[in-house]
Design an enzyme around this catalytic site. Structure first.
Site, short mmCIF file in Angstrom:
data_model
loop_
_atom_site.label_atom_id
_atom_site.label_comp_id
_atom_site.label_asym_id
_atom_site.label_seq_id
_atom_site.Cartn_x
_atom_site.Cartn_y
_atom_site.Cartn_z
N CYS A 86 5.00 1.91 6.17
CA CYS A 86 6.39 1.49 6.03
C CYS A 86 7.24 2.07 7.18
O CYS A 86 6.99 1.78 8.34
CB CYS A 86 6.94 1.85 4.66
SG CYS A 86 8.49 0.99 4.26
N HIS A 196 3.30 -1.64 1.82
CA HIS A 196 2.84 -0.43 1.13
C HIS A 196 1.44 -0.67 0.57
O HIS A 196 1.31 -1.29 -0.49
CB HIS A 196 3.79 -0.08 -0.02
CG HIS A 196 5.13 0.40 0.41
ND1 HIS A 196 5.40 1.74 0.62
CD2 HIS A 196 6.28 -0.26 0.67
CE1 HIS A 196 6.67 1.88 0.99
NE2 HIS A 196 7.22 0.69 1.03
N GLU A 198 -0.34 1.40 -0.99
CA GLU A 198 -0.43 2.10 -2.28
C GLU A 198 0.19 1.30 -3.43
O GLU A 198 -0.02 1.62 -4.60
CB GLU A 198 0.21 3.48 -2.20
CG GLU A 198 1.71 3.51 -2.07
CD GLU A 198 2.22 3.21 -0.67
OE1 GLU A 198 3.45 3.18 -0.49
OE2 GLU A 198 1.40 3.02 0.27
#
Length: 216
Positions: A86, A196, A198
């Site tokens: 990011c 992202h 994750e």
């Protein structure tokens, strides 16, 4: 430290909990030890590094400098696998319109803001900034970190600014949001994503797994 370790940089501006949990989940499967750290010496000893970031880029750059971690991150970027996430990706470029502020200058280029006021999406709804949600990523360049991830897979984005590398060869993933923009960059031992991993379910975890195996 063990032979293969990864340092997740804690300089006060990253989405540390979700990033570190995802990296740890990927690492557990391949026997890699994960350290969430604000200690430059731990970063220097690690074999690979993850640089997260969220919020405003000027704040991220200031906190990275003030934390005393800047030099160790630059040393890592020169010599070992580094994954930016990011704003951690945006920081790799030369400069951002946000602020404006200078970046780390590791990938030549600039970070620009989406200018989508009054524009409408194909379904008739207005574009909103920040872009927030799932979007398809086209793999515009081959890379070991893409291994096992289908082209045009969906990943999760939250951002108002996007990277524009000076050399198109450094853009290895692109997406569309009112315009085509760079969603992933790579150069030598550096790989980074605007989205992202994750928060991107199995595809995101696969990227972290690949990074933990990657030997550029």
């Amino acid at each position: 430290m063990t032979k293969n370790t990864v340092a997740v940089i804690d300089y006060g501006m990253g989405n540390l909990r979700s990033v570190s949990q995802a990296v740890q989940h990927a690492a557990d499967q391949v026997g890699v030890e994960v350290f969430v750290t604000s200690d430059p010496d731990v970063v220097r000893r690690a074999t690979r590094v993850v640089l997260p970031g969220q919020g405003a880029m000027p704040d991220c750059m200031r906190e990275l400098r003030d934390s005393g971690l800047l030099d160790s991150v630059l040393e890592a970027a020169a010599s070992k696998p580094l994954f930016g996430v990011c704003v951690g990706m945006q920081m790799l470029l030369s400069r951002s319109e946000e602020g404006p502020t200078d970046g780390l200058g590791l990938i030549p280029g600039e970070v620009r803001k989406f200018e989508l006021e009054g524009r409408r999406q194909p379904d008739g709804s207005r574009y909103k900034v920040p872009q927030m949600g799932w979007n398809q990523v086209v793999q515009t360049g081959p890379h070991p970190v893409w291994a096992g991830v289908s082209d045009q897979s969906y990943f999760y984005f939250v951002h108002s600014f996007f990277a524009k590398p000076a050399d198109r060869a450094h853009s290895v993933g692109e997406a569309d949001y009112g315009e085509r923009f760079t969603a992933a960059v790579a150069r030598d031992n550096i790989f980074a994503t605007q989205f992202h991993p994750e928060k991107s379910a199995d595809h995101g975890l696969q990227l972290y797994r690949n990074f933990l195996h990657w030997n550029p």
